[in-house]
Motif scaffolding. Structure first.
Motif, short mmCIF file in Angstrom:
data_model
loop_
_atom_site.label_atom_id
_atom_site.label_comp_id
_atom_site.label_asym_id
_atom_site.label_seq_id
_atom_site.Cartn_x
_atom_site.Cartn_y
_atom_site.Cartn_z
N GLY A 15 0.79 -1.23 0.00
CA GLY A 15 0.00 0.00 0.00
C GLY A 15 0.82 1.28 0.00
N LYS A 16 2.06 1.19 -0.46
CA LYS A 16 2.93 2.36 -0.47
C LYS A 16 2.42 3.46 -1.40
N THR A 17 2.11 3.08 -2.64
CA THR A 17 1.63 4.07 -3.61
C THR A 17 0.26 4.61 -3.20
N THR A 18 -0.59 3.75 -2.68
CA THR A 18 -1.90 4.18 -2.20
C THR A 18 -1.74 5.19 -1.07
N SER A 19 -0.78 4.94 -0.19
CA SER A 19 -0.53 5.85 0.93
C SER A 19 0.00 7.19 0.42
N THR A 20 0.93 7.14 -0.54
CA THR A 20 1.45 8.38 -1.11
C THR A 20 0.33 9.23 -1.67
N ALA A 21 -0.56 8.60 -2.44
CA ALA A 21 -1.66 9.32 -3.08
C ALA A 21 -2.61 9.92 -2.06
N ASN A 22 -3.04 9.12 -1.10
CA ASN A 22 -4.06 9.58 -0.15
C ASN A 22 -3.52 10.57 0.87
N VAL A 23 -2.28 10.38 1.30
CA VAL A 23 -1.68 11.36 2.20
C VAL A 23 -1.47 12.68 1.45
N GLY A 24 -1.08 12.58 0.18
CA GLY A 24 -0.94 13.78 -0.63
C GLY A 24 -2.24 14.55 -0.76
N VAL A 25 -3.33 13.83 -1.02
CA VAL A 25 -4.64 14.47 -1.09
C VAL A 25 -4.99 15.09 0.26
N GLY A 26 -4.71 14.35 1.34
CA GLY A 26 -5.00 14.86 2.67
C GLY A 26 -4.27 16.16 2.97
N LEU A 27 -3.01 16.25 2.58
CA LEU A 27 -2.24 17.48 2.79
C LEU A 27 -2.79 18.62 1.94
N SER A 28 -3.20 18.30 0.71
CA SER A 28 -3.74 19.34 -0.17
C SER A 28 -5.06 19.90 0.39
N LEU A 30 -5.60 20.33 3.43
CA LEU A 30 -5.22 21.19 4.55
C LEU A 30 -4.68 22.52 4.04
N ASP A 31 -4.97 22.81 2.78
CA ASP A 31 -4.54 24.05 2.12
C ASP A 31 -3.02 24.11 1.94
N LYS A 32 -2.41 22.93 1.73
CA LYS A 32 -0.99 22.85 1.42
C LYS A 32 -0.83 22.57 -0.07
N LYS A 33 0.17 23.17 -0.67
CA LYS A 33 0.45 22.92 -2.08
C LYS A 33 1.34 21.68 -2.17
N VAL A 34 0.85 20.65 -2.87
CA VAL A 34 1.49 19.33 -2.85
C VAL A 34 1.74 18.84 -4.27
N ILE A 35 2.90 18.18 -4.46
CA ILE A 35 3.16 17.49 -5.72
C ILE A 35 3.65 16.08 -5.42
N LEU A 36 3.15 15.13 -6.16
CA LEU A 36 3.54 13.72 -6.04
C LEU A 36 4.50 13.38 -7.17
N ARG A 76 -1.88 18.68 -13.15
CA ARG A 76 -2.67 19.20 -12.03
C ARG A 76 -3.97 18.40 -11.91
N ASP A 77 -4.28 18.00 -10.70
CA ASP A 77 -5.50 17.24 -10.46
C ASP A 77 -6.67 18.21 -10.34
N LYS A 78 -7.60 18.15 -11.27
CA LYS A 78 -8.72 19.08 -11.29
C LYS A 78 -9.66 18.91 -10.10
N ARG A 79 -9.64 17.73 -9.48
CA ARG A 79 -10.51 17.49 -8.32
C ARG A 79 -9.96 18.15 -7.06
N PHE A 80 -8.61 18.27 -7.01
CA PHE A 80 -7.95 18.84 -5.83
C PHE A 80 -7.01 19.93 -6.32
N PRO A 81 -7.43 21.19 -6.26
CA PRO A 81 -6.67 22.30 -6.85
C PRO A 81 -5.25 22.45 -6.34
N ASN A 82 -4.97 21.99 -5.12
CA ASN A 82 -3.63 22.14 -4.55
C ASN A 82 -2.71 20.96 -4.85
N LEU A 83 -3.18 20.00 -5.64
CA LEU A 83 -2.43 18.76 -5.86
C LEU A 83 -2.00 18.59 -7.31
N SER A 84 -0.72 18.22 -7.50
CA SER A 84 -0.19 17.93 -8.83
C SER A 84 0.62 16.64 -8.77
#
Length: 269
Positions: A15-28, A30-36, A76-84
């Motif tokens: 679940g490493k990649t799944t964790s990377t994706a979901n934690v990234g979304v979670g940070l985004s 929180l109004d953080k600018k995130v890139i995976l 850029r992920d259109k669903r999550f504006p702070n995530l790329s």
């Protein structure tokens, strides 16, 4: 100046990649600018899990080899504006990928993003070293299975020799019922075996599989695992979120395994 965090594991399928994706979304969220950034060259999955595979024009290898500018590879992920995301390459033979160029890339991304989450391939091959090029923190992902913990320990020893700044542990697929019945290692036992600071525990949740099949993260779907990933993101962002004591006593299996492993280590010291 942003923080570079590498997600890695010893064994695949934990679940490493799944964790990377979901934690990234979670940070985004929180109004953080995130890139995976996906460094699993040849077996990329991050873009598939995020449902962005049809939007790829350029990838990480293209950037490192100078075939495109960084912005051309960023999706850029259109669903999550702070995530790329910067996807990896499907090529099996990328040739020599310069780790120094990876350091330059990460240095540039630090200037633009609050968090750069690097998805490392399982094991210790080329992509693993690439993912560690200039990281501030490593999150070691494992499940409570013995084989996964064994492989995680092997990777952990390598990380300690490389003197990585901060090492955290993320346990996926935890089932409290199996621990109570003595068929699965408890969280404190895993932490003691791996000697790493626990960042969070993600409970077993079939909704993760459903979400992956639909190319979407579990964040926002009000599932058990969503709450786990959301809290992990908050801890990374500096919030003091306690980790629940899912099981405190442990089962017969965990006690016997811990005793056996401790004795084996003492014989090899």
């Amino acid at each position: 100046m942003g923080e570079v965090i590498t997600f890695t594991s010893g064994k695949g399928g934990v679940g490493k990649t799944t964790s990377t994706a979901n934690v990234g979304v979670g940070l985004s969220l929180l109004d953080k600018k995130v890139i995976l950034v996906d460094t699993d060259i040849g077996l990329r999955n991050l873009d598939v899990i995020m449902g962005l595979e049809n939007r790829i024009l350029y990838n990480l290898v293209d950037v490192l080899k100078g075939r495109c500018r960084v912005k051309q590879a960023v999706i850029r992920d259109k669903r999550f504006p702070n995530l790329s995301i910067i996807p990896s390459s499907c090529t099996k033979d990328p040739g020599s990928v310069d780790s120094e160029k990876m350091k330059i890339l990460l240095a540039d991304l630090r200037q633009e993003y609050d968090y750069v989450l690097v998805d490392s391939p399982a094991g210790i091959e080329q992509g693993f070293q690439l993912a560690l090029s200039d990281t501030d923190r490593v999150i070691l992902v494992t499940t409570p299975q013995i084989a996964a913990i064994h492989d995680a320990d092997c990777v952990l020893q390598i990380l300690k020799r490389q003197k990585i700044g901060e090492l955290n542990l993320l346990i996926n697929g935890f089932r409290s019922r199996m621990v109570k019945e003595g068929d699965m290692l408890d969280v404190p036992d895993i932490c003691e075996l791996l000697e790493a600071k626990l960042l969070g525990v993600v409970l077993e949740d079939e909704n993760i599989i459903v979400a992956q099949n639909h190319g979407t993260p579990v964040m926002g779907q009000h599932t058990i695992s969503e709450g786990c990933y959301r809290n992990i993101a908050k801890r990374i962002a500096g919030e003091d979120i306690p980790i629940p004591d899912y099981i405190s006593s442990g089962g017969i299996f965990s006690k016997l395994f811990l005793r056996h492993t401790t004795a084996k280590k003492s014989l090899t010291v």
